[in-house]
Design a protein around this motif. Structure first.
Motif, PDB file in Angstrom:
ATOM      1  N   GLU A 312       0.929  -1.232   0.055  1.00 59.48           N
ATOM      2  CA  GLU A 312       0.210  -0.031  -0.101  1.00 59.48           C
ATOM      3  C   GLU A 312       1.029   1.310  -0.123  1.00 59.48           C
ATOM      4  O   GLU A 312       0.703   2.272  -0.801  1.00 59.48           O
ATOM      5  CB  GLU A 312      -0.932  -0.129   1.225  1.00 59.48           C
ATOM      6  CG  GLU A 312      -1.795   1.183   1.513  1.00 59.48           C
ATOM      7  CD  GLU A 312      -2.656   1.403   0.373  1.00 59.48           C
ATOM      8  OE1 GLU A 312      -3.123   0.625  -0.150  1.00 59.48           O
ATOM      9  OE2 GLU A 312      -2.953   2.855   0.172  1.00 59.48           O
ATOM     10  N   ALA A 346      -2.751  -4.684  -7.287  1.00 58.27           N
ATOM     11  CA  ALA A 346      -3.908  -4.821  -6.610  1.00 58.27           C
ATOM     12  C   ALA A 346      -3.985  -3.104  -5.753  1.00 58.27           C
ATOM     13  O   ALA A 346      -5.212  -3.351  -5.659  1.00 58.27           O
ATOM     14  CB  ALA A 346      -3.664  -5.767  -5.771  1.00 58.27           C
ATOM     15  N   HIS A 347      -2.750  -2.722  -5.354  1.00 63.02           N
ATOM     16  CA  HIS A 347      -3.053  -1.578  -4.443  1.00 63.02           C
ATOM     17  C   HIS A 347      -3.356  -0.261  -5.243  1.00 63.02           C
ATOM     18  O   HIS A 347      -3.687   0.641  -4.616  1.00 63.02           O
ATOM     19  CB  HIS A 347      -1.570  -1.481  -3.583  1.00 63.02           C
ATOM     20  CG  HIS A 347      -1.297  -2.491  -2.639  1.00 63.02           C
ATOM     21  ND1 HIS A 347      -2.075  -2.653  -1.439  1.00 63.02           N
ATOM     22  CD2 HIS A 347      -0.556  -3.546  -2.788  1.00 63.02           C
ATOM     23  CE1 HIS A 347      -1.633  -3.686  -1.055  1.00 63.02           C
ATOM     24  NE2 HIS A 347      -0.535  -4.171  -1.577  1.00 63.02           N
ATOM     25  N   GLU A 386      -9.149  -7.172  -2.716  1.00 61.18           N
ATOM     26  CA  GLU A 386      -7.662  -7.320  -3.082  1.00 61.18           C
ATOM     27  C   GLU A 386      -7.423  -8.364  -4.075  1.00 61.18           C
ATOM     28  O   GLU A 386      -6.210  -8.399  -4.711  1.00 61.18           O
ATOM     29  CB  GLU A 386      -6.927  -7.983  -1.618  1.00 61.18           C
ATOM     30  CG  GLU A 386      -6.808  -6.982  -0.459  1.00 61.18           C
ATOM     31  CD  GLU A 386      -8.081  -7.043   0.336  1.00 61.18           C
ATOM     32  OE1 GLU A 386      -9.164  -7.387  -0.102  1.00 61.18           O
ATOM     33  OE2 GLU A 386      -7.944  -6.434   1.313  1.00 61.18           O
ATOM     34  N   TYR A 389      -6.933  -7.184  -9.270  1.00 67.60           N
ATOM     35  CA  TYR A 389      -5.973  -6.247  -9.520  1.00 67.60           C
ATOM     36  C   TYR A 389      -5.748  -5.868 -10.975  1.00 67.60           C
ATOM     37  O   TYR A 389      -4.998  -4.937 -11.291  1.00 67.60           O
ATOM     38  CB  TYR A 389      -4.769  -7.304  -9.353  1.00 67.60           C
ATOM     39  CG  TYR A 389      -4.518  -8.492 -10.022  1.00 67.60           C
ATOM     40  CD1 TYR A 389      -5.564  -9.546 -10.091  1.00 67.60           C
ATOM     41  CD2 TYR A 389      -3.728  -8.698 -11.435  1.00 67.60           C
ATOM     42  CE1 TYR A 389      -5.539 -10.469 -10.869  1.00 67.60           C
ATOM     43  CE2 TYR A 389      -3.751  -9.537 -12.125  1.00 67.60           C
ATOM     44  CZ  TYR A 389      -4.450 -10.768 -11.676  1.00 67.60           C
ATOM     45  OH  TYR A 389      -4.306 -11.655 -12.584  1.00 67.60           O
TER      46      TYR A 389
END
Ligand code: SAH
Length: 397
Positions: A312, A346-347, A386, A389
């Motif tokens: 993150e 994904a972040h 999560e 992505y």
């Protein structure tokens, strides 16, 4: 199965974790565990009870991961036995029924948490199956799962791949690239994707050997390639390039930092000898290469970098990097050309990625029209935040 005379592992979690699990999220973090009747071992079944002592969920316990429990089932109490696992496998196979014909023999059969198999991926490459596991919770039941898969999906061999973080824990029991069933492959395995042949290095390649998740975008690129000069940046083994060639591209260039990847791209062209399109290989660091003086322009550019935010805290930096890559690619894009920009971080959310792409396009001062946005392929379902992505945006200039 973990056999023990110990009492079953029982956990209570925070109110927030209860809500999140009830909504279907597949993880309980270590920090959310309030009570545990005893220490648990890797892969033990852990039953979660709610504030009223009612069954909430059951999952696999991992003492060595910040994700302490990966949920298998939430809702009504249910025994997790051989029949349950069998049904769970049937469910994922049912989901994929009819999606692919015999011209596509490479696809994902199990997509981890998104398919109710937390931390486990199963990919098929023709007659080779690859199980990739991302958590030590699977070690105690790997033999059982292997038998189940082997019974249900015809195959010549099954290969095991281990994510780096669990290779140490596997030592002495399992190893990355191990052939669990059948004879080890003597080289890359060959499979079909929409009638095109590709190789996958199932023993050592990234992921399970190929980026199966980009199949649908590759097909789109094929339909946009006719007569165009195509540049495939972060090409890996040339997936997009081969499709562009079949789509009638005037020429294709594959750019990657890895010589190994480019050699594979060359072999993938050779596997499809009917493709007559000139194919150039460019070994370079894309970030540096895009800063260089523009020598040549292209009509279709694909930008598909590896994940730029592993955590993150790297999100902002990743977004800036995407902006830089897109800006650099636009310098090389002919007027009337198309840019396909993808992100697998994904972040970085789809919305912020698209926003950055559109803002960068605006900054270029060029007129731009959005053709489309794409997300996950049907064999790569994403059922929780999560797990989402992959996203891509197609822009015409
Ligand atoms: N588009 C590919 C998948 C890309 S995977 C497909 O459809 O199959 C990401 C690729 O980026 C890898 O092959 C990796 O070698 C390459 N890569 C990583 N960093 C790079 C860099 N700085 N410059 C160029 N290539 C890079």
């Amino acid at each position: 199965m973990v056999q023990s005379a110990k009492p079953g592992l029982r956990l209570r979690v925070t109110a927030l974790a209860e809500t999140v699990v009830r909504k279907g999220h597949p993880w309980i973090f270590a920090g959310s565990v309030r009570e545990e009747n005893r220490p648990g071992g890797a892969g033990e079944l852990a039953v979660i009870y709610d504030r009223n002592d009612k069954f909430l969920a059951v999952g696999l316990y991992d003492p060595d991961s910040p994700i302490r429990v990966r949920i298998l089932h939430a809702g009504k109490p249910t025994p997790i036995n051989a029949a349950w696992w069998k049904t769970r496998l049937e469910q994922v196979l049912e989901l994929r029924e009819g999606i692919f014909d015999n011209q596509t023999t490479g696809y994902r059969c199990i997509n981890g948490e998104n398919d109710g198999w937390p931390g486990l991926v199963l990919d098929r490459y023709d007659t080779t199956l690859v199980i990739k596991i991302y958590s030590a919770i699977w070690f105690p039941r790997l033999t059982e799962i292997l038998e189940l898969i082997n019974e249900r999906i015809p195959n010549e061999r099954i290969i095991l791949r281990l994510s780096r973080n669990i290779q140490e824990a596997a030592a002495g029991k399992f190893s990355d690239g191990q052939t669990l069933r059948g004879t080890p492959p003597t080289g890359p395995v060959i499979f079909l994707e929409n009638g095109l042949k590709f190789e996958a290095d199932v023993l050592q390649g990234q992921k399970t050997g190929f980026f199966l998740d980009q199949r649908e975008n590759r097909k789109q690129v094929e339909s946009l390639s006719s007569g165009r000069k195509v540049l495939n940046i972060f090409s890996f083994s040339g997936g997009f390039s081969v499709y562009a060639a079949r789509g009638g591209a005037a020429e294709v260039a594959s750019l990657d930092i890895s010589e190994h990847a480019l050699e594979s791209a060359k072999r993938n062209f050779a596997l499809n000898p009917k493709l007559r399109c000139p194919h150039e290989l460019i070994q370079a660091n894309a970030f540096d290469w895009l800063q260089k003086k523009v020598e040549k322009k292209y009509d279709l550019i694909i930008l598909d970098p590896p994940s730029l935010a592993k955590r993150e805290s790297e999100r902002e930096e990743a977004l800036r990097a995407y902006g830089k890559l897109i800006g650099g690619a636009l310098e090389r894009l002919q007027s009337g050309g198309v840019l396909v920009a993808a992100s697998c971080s994904a972040h970085v959310s789809a919305d912020e990625f698209f926003e950055m792409a559109l803002a960068t396009a605006k900054q270029s001062g060029r007129k731009c029209e959005e053709i489309m946005r794409t997300g996950h392929a049907p064999d790569h379902p994403a059922t929780y935040k999560e797990g989402q992505y992959l996203k891509a945006i197609y822009l015409q200039f």
